[in-house]
Enzyme design. Structure first.
Site, short mmCIF file in Angstrom:
data_model
loop_
_atom_site.label_atom_id
_atom_site.label_comp_id
_atom_site.label_asym_id
_atom_site.label_seq_id
_atom_site.Cartn_x
_atom_site.Cartn_y
_atom_site.Cartn_z
N VAL A 128 0.84 -1.20 0.00
CA VAL A 128 0.00 0.00 0.00
C VAL A 128 0.87 1.25 0.00
CG1 VAL A 128 -1.74 1.29 1.30
CG2 VAL A 128 -1.92 -1.19 1.10
N TYR A 129 1.97 1.19 0.75
CA TYR A 129 2.91 2.32 0.81
C TYR A 129 3.50 2.61 -0.57
CZ TYR A 129 7.38 4.66 1.68
OH TYR A 129 8.46 5.51 1.62
N LEU A 130 3.99 1.59 -1.25
CA LEU A 130 4.59 1.80 -2.57
C LEU A 130 3.56 2.31 -3.57
CD1 LEU A 130 6.94 -1.32 -2.91
CD2 LEU A 130 7.60 1.05 -2.44
N LYS A 133 2.87 6.06 -2.63
CA LYS A 133 3.97 6.91 -3.08
C LYS A 133 3.96 7.06 -4.60
CE LYS A 133 6.89 8.38 -0.66
NZ LYS A 133 6.93 9.67 0.08
#
Length: 218
Positions: A128-130, A133
């Site tokens: 989810v972070y990647l 971003k």
């Protein structure tokens, strides 16, 4: 220059604030908690209290007016859950970009991540972070009113910086000290010909100034 940094209490941001203040720039850092203010003052930066998860575009733009450049270095942090990847790593970055446009600040640097990709698959927190971003990067890259540069460092370390890096459109994975990420950001601020570039950064064999000059205008 006057430079405003989102995520002003972050580890990269504090290093960058020290570098910019030491060379005579006027630096402000946006922070969420009043108790973070002293650390910014010690770094030579003006603390600006504002929560990017709840502020309006106009509230952020008001803090950015008069700046020569802005840097988005905020992040939800490694211990945050999925929801804050969306509200900080993506949402706050989009808000900050919109506010820069409204404030008339063209030069915009965003600290992204190696592997950031709006199309990244998976439901894990890092997935989810990647994706968040990558979505933030794509939004910034689509704004013609900004002279943006996206910086995607490799694995961040607290090792002492060497000032020797590899900075290219594609570097492959590798570590890089936070000290050197801050040095590269400071050099990018001085190099407007890096606008429109998305760059990966790891430790390498080129001095920071040489590495930045070698990609400028590409």
């Amino acid at each position: 220059m006057r430079i405003v940094i989102a995520g002003g209490h972050g580890q990269i941001a504090l290093r960058l604030e020290r570098l910019l203040a030491a060379r005579g720039d006027e630096v402000a850092g946006i922070i969420r908690k009043p108790e973070q203010a002293d650390a910014l003052r010690e770094a030579g930066a003006e603390p600006v209290l504002l929560d990017l998860e709840s502020a309006s575009v106009e509230e952020v733009a008001e803090r950015l007016r008069g700046a020569d450049a802005v840097v988005f270095a905020a992040g939800a942090g490694p211990n945050s859950g999925v929801a804050r990847k969306d509200t900080v790593d993506k949402g706050a970055a989009v808000l900050f970009a919109d506010a820069a446009v409204r404030a008339g600040v063209r030069r915009f640097l965003i600290v992204s991540s190696m592997g950031a990709d709006a199309g990244h698959q998976g439901d894990g927190v890092f997935d989810v972070y990647l994706r968040a971003k990558g979505e933030a990067d794509a939004y910034v890259q689509g704004l013609d009113a900004l002279d943006w540069t996206v910086l995607r460092p490799g694995s961040l370390t607290d090792d002492a910086g060497t000032g020797m890096v590899r900075l290219e459109a594609r570097t492959g994975r590798g570590p890089v000290p936070r000290d050197d990420v801050a040095r590269v950001l400071a050099e990018l601020l001085d190099t407007p010909a890096t606008a429109g570039l998305t760059l990966e950064l790891i430790s390498g064999s080129a001095p920071v100034s040489v590495a930045v000059k070698s990609v400028a205008g590409n």
